[in-house]
Design an enzyme around this catalytic site. Structure first.
Site, PDB file in Angstrom:
ATOM      1  N   LYS A  34      21.977 110.348 -26.797  1.00 45.30           N
ATOM      2  CA  LYS A  34      21.642 111.513 -27.625  1.00 45.30           C
ATOM      3  C   LYS A  34      22.815 112.479 -27.642  1.00 45.30           C
ATOM      4  O   LYS A  34      23.318 112.884 -26.590  1.00 45.30           O
ATOM      5  CB  LYS A  34      20.406 112.233 -27.090  1.00 45.30           C
ATOM      6  N   ASP A  61      20.661 115.085 -32.267  1.00 45.71           N
ATOM      7  CA  ASP A  61      19.626 116.092 -32.034  1.00 45.71           C
ATOM      8  C   ASP A  61      20.123 117.460 -32.491  1.00 45.71           C
ATOM      9  O   ASP A  61      20.589 118.255 -31.677  1.00 45.71           O
ATOM     10  CB  ASP A  61      19.276 116.079 -30.531  1.00 45.71           C
ATOM     11  N   LYS A  63      18.152 119.547 -34.414  1.00 47.34           N
ATOM     12  CA  LYS A  63      16.978 120.431 -34.559  1.00 47.34           C
ATOM     13  C   LYS A  63      17.138 121.369 -35.750  1.00 47.34           C
ATOM     14  O   LYS A  63      17.045 122.594 -35.625  1.00 47.34           O
ATOM     15  CB  LYS A  63      16.733 121.226 -33.279  1.00 47.34           C
ATOM     16  N   LEU A  64      17.328 120.787 -36.919  1.00 51.48           N
ATOM     17  CA  LEU A  64      17.529 121.599 -38.121  1.00 51.48           C
ATOM     18  C   LEU A  64      16.252 122.373 -38.456  1.00 51.48           C
ATOM     19  O   LEU A  64      15.143 121.844 -38.337  1.00 51.48           O
ATOM     20  CB  LEU A  64      17.934 120.697 -39.297  1.00 51.48           C
ATOM     21  N   ASP A  66      15.536 125.338 -41.465  1.00 48.68           N
ATOM     22  CA  ASP A  66      16.053 126.282 -42.463  1.00 48.68           C
ATOM     23  C   ASP A  66      15.258 126.062 -43.741  1.00 48.68           C
ATOM     24  O   ASP A  66      14.288 125.301 -43.746  1.00 48.68           O
ATOM     25  CB  ASP A  66      17.564 126.034 -42.672  1.00 48.68           C
ATOM     26  N   ILE A  67      15.669 126.669 -44.830  1.00 48.80           N
ATOM     27  CA  ILE A  67      14.965 126.435 -46.094  1.00 48.80           C
ATOM     28  C   ILE A  67      15.225 124.992 -46.529  1.00 48.80           C
ATOM     29  O   ILE A  67      16.222 124.375 -46.135  1.00 48.80           O
ATOM     30  CB  ILE A  67      15.393 127.443 -47.195  1.00 48.80           C
ATOM     31  N   ASN A  69      16.329 123.407 -49.134  1.00 49.88           N
ATOM     32  CA  ASN A  69      17.603 123.059 -49.780  1.00 49.88           C
ATOM     33  C   ASN A  69      18.739 122.951 -48.766  1.00 49.88           C
ATOM     34  O   ASN A  69      19.573 122.031 -48.836  1.00 49.88           O
ATOM     35  CB  ASN A  69      17.926 124.116 -50.843  1.00 49.88           C
ATOM     36  N   ARG A 187      10.561 113.442 -16.031  1.00 55.38           N
ATOM     37  CA  ARG A 187      11.009 113.714 -14.670  1.00 55.38           C
ATOM     38  C   ARG A 187      10.465 112.644 -13.732  1.00 55.38           C
ATOM     39  O   ARG A 187       9.266 112.633 -13.435  1.00 55.38           O
ATOM     40  CB  ARG A 187      10.511 115.105 -14.202  1.00 55.38           C
ATOM     41  N   GLN A 196      12.353 122.758 -17.785  1.00 54.75           N
ATOM     42  CA  GLN A 196      11.264 122.063 -18.490  1.00 54.75           C
ATOM     43  C   GLN A 196       9.922 122.566 -17.967  1.00 54.75           C
ATOM     44  O   GLN A 196       9.791 122.946 -16.806  1.00 54.75           O
ATOM     45  CB  GLN A 196      11.387 120.544 -18.276  1.00 54.75           C
TER      46      GLN A 196
HETATM   47  O1  LIG Z   1      14.662 117.214 -29.231  1.00 52.76           O
HETATM   48  C1  LIG Z   1      14.878 116.982 -28.034  1.00 52.76           C
HETATM   49  O2  LIG Z   1      15.500 115.997 -27.669  1.00 52.76           O
HETATM   50  C2  LIG Z   1      14.226 117.869 -27.053  1.00 52.76           C
HETATM   51  C3  LIG Z   1      13.030 118.450 -27.448  1.00 52.76           C
HETATM   52  C4  LIG Z   1      12.235 119.121 -26.509  1.00 52.76           C
HETATM   53  O3  LIG Z   1      11.144 119.609 -26.806  1.00 52.76           O
HETATM   54  N1  LIG Z   1      12.698 119.209 -25.218  1.00 52.76           N
HETATM   55  C5  LIG Z   1      13.902 118.692 -24.831  1.00 52.76           C
HETATM   56  O4  LIG Z   1      14.230 118.799 -23.641  1.00 52.76           O
HETATM   57  N2  LIG Z   1      14.697 118.062 -25.742  1.00 52.76           N
HETATM   58  C6  LIG Z   1      16.027 117.545 -25.344  1.00 52.76           C
HETATM   59  O5  LIG Z   1      15.875 116.548 -24.352  1.00 52.76           O
HETATM   60  C7  LIG Z   1      16.886 116.670 -23.346  1.00 52.76           C
HETATM   61  C8  LIG Z   1      16.198 116.818 -22.014  1.00 52.76           C
HETATM   62  O6  LIG Z   1      17.151 116.936 -20.998  1.00 52.76           O
HETATM   63  P1  LIG Z   1      16.744 116.954 -19.453  1.00 52.76           P
HETATM   64  O7  LIG Z   1      15.764 118.084 -19.260  1.00 52.76           O
HETATM   65  O8  LIG Z   1      18.049 117.200 -18.769  1.00 52.76           O
HETATM   66  O9  LIG Z   1      16.132 115.608 -19.173  1.00 52.76           O
HETATM   67  C9  LIG Z   1      17.765 117.840 -23.723  1.00 52.76           C
HETATM   68  O10 LIG Z   1      18.935 117.331 -24.329  1.00 52.76           O
HETATM   69  C10 LIG Z   1      16.948 118.623 -24.748  1.00 52.76           C
HETATM   70  O11 LIG Z   1      17.758 119.194 -25.741  1.00 52.76           O
END
Ligand SMILES: O=C(O)c1cc(=O)[nH]c(=O)n1[C@@H]1O[C@H](COP(=O)(O)O)[C@@H](O)[C@H]1O
Length: 238
Positions: A34, A61, A63-64, A66-67, A69, A187, A196
């Site tokens: 990722k 990843d 995470k867009l 926005d509007i 367009n 985890r 988290q």
């Molecule tokens: O979209 C994601 O990947 C994501 C969504 C979410 O709700 N929570 C989340 O932790 N992530 C991503 O998942 C990864 C989790 O990382 P660790 O917490 O280190 O395992 C990070 O790169 C976050 O950006």
């Protein structure tokens, strides 16, 4: 069936391209990486193309949100990079989700390449019921809220969602196999939770119906990252 090792997506949450490549070389058993905001901002889109050129799968990843367009424009450009998965926020609404999915599909058809699968991020795994209620003023439980956003994802025509493993079962129960489910917040037993909030072990996530697990620090910050990855593969292969 997705091969077990490919179901684990390792988050390359590192500050630059050289560090990213060090990890790719150090962990050849990882087939799905990722690229998130930190690395994308530092290394740029070329890194995604270069990872793909190595035969690796890439979850971009971004995470867009926005509007429609603006999101559609970004999705068209992402499609050129060849990423396998791309995130947008479900909270952007169905018009934005549809714009994202359509833009990827049309651009991919134009280029004659596969489109990235758009994933709608539901409720971030760093948020819990208290934040949902007290800060976002959403009275629903995380499970009901995520199930609602998963419905928007389906209505908007995107193929998958990101949610915590806690909600995966409810989404599967309500929507069956209509959506791909990707779960961060993983985890392994004993791993540090850090920022988290809604976490589960790898096996719990798979049993709840996740197709893919996203794991960052439990692998990259482990004393022996290769062993940490192998332990997750072994756990979910059971
Ligand atoms: O979209 C994601 O990947 C994501 C969504 C979410 O709700 N929570 C989340 O932790 N992530 C991503 O998942 C990864 C989790 O990382 P660790 O917490 O280190 O395992 C990070 O790169 C976050 O950006």
């Amino acid at each position: 069936m997705i091969p077990v090792a490919e179901r684990i997506i390792v988050a390359l949450d590192v500050p630059d391209a050289p560090t990213a490549w060090q990890w790719v070389q150090r962990l050849p058993q990882v087939r799905f990486w990722k690229v998130g905001l930190e690395l994308f901002v530092a290394a740029g889109p070329g890194l995604v193309k270069d990872l793909k050129a190595q035969g690796l799968r890439v979850f971009l990843d971004l995470k867009l949100h926005d509007i429609p367009n603006t999101v559609a424009g970004a999705c068209r450009r992402v499609t050129h990079l060849g990423a396998d998965l791309l995130t947008v926020h479900a909270a952007g609404g169905t018009a934005m989700l549809r714009a994202a999915a359509d833009a990827c599909a049309r651009e991919a058809e134009h280029l004659g390449i596969p489109a990235p699968a758009v994933l709608a991020v539901t409720l971030l795994t760093s948020l819990d019921e208290t934040v949902l209620k007290d800060e976002l003023l959403i009275e629903q439980s995380p499970t009901d809220y995520v199930a609602h956003l998963a419905g928007l994802a389906l209505a908007g025509g995107v193929p998958g969602i990101v949610c915590s493993p806690h909600e995966a079962e409810a989404v599967r129960a309500r929507l069956g196999d209509k959506l791909l489910i990707v779960t961060p917040g993983i985890r392994p037993a004993g791993a540090e939770v850090a920022d988290q909030r809604r976490t589960c072990t790898p096996l719990q996530a798979i049993r709840a119906g996740a197709d893919y697990l996203v794991v960052g620090r439990p692998v990259l910050a482990a004393p022996d990252p290769a062993a940490a990855f192998a332990a997750i593969v072994e756990e979910i292969a059971l």
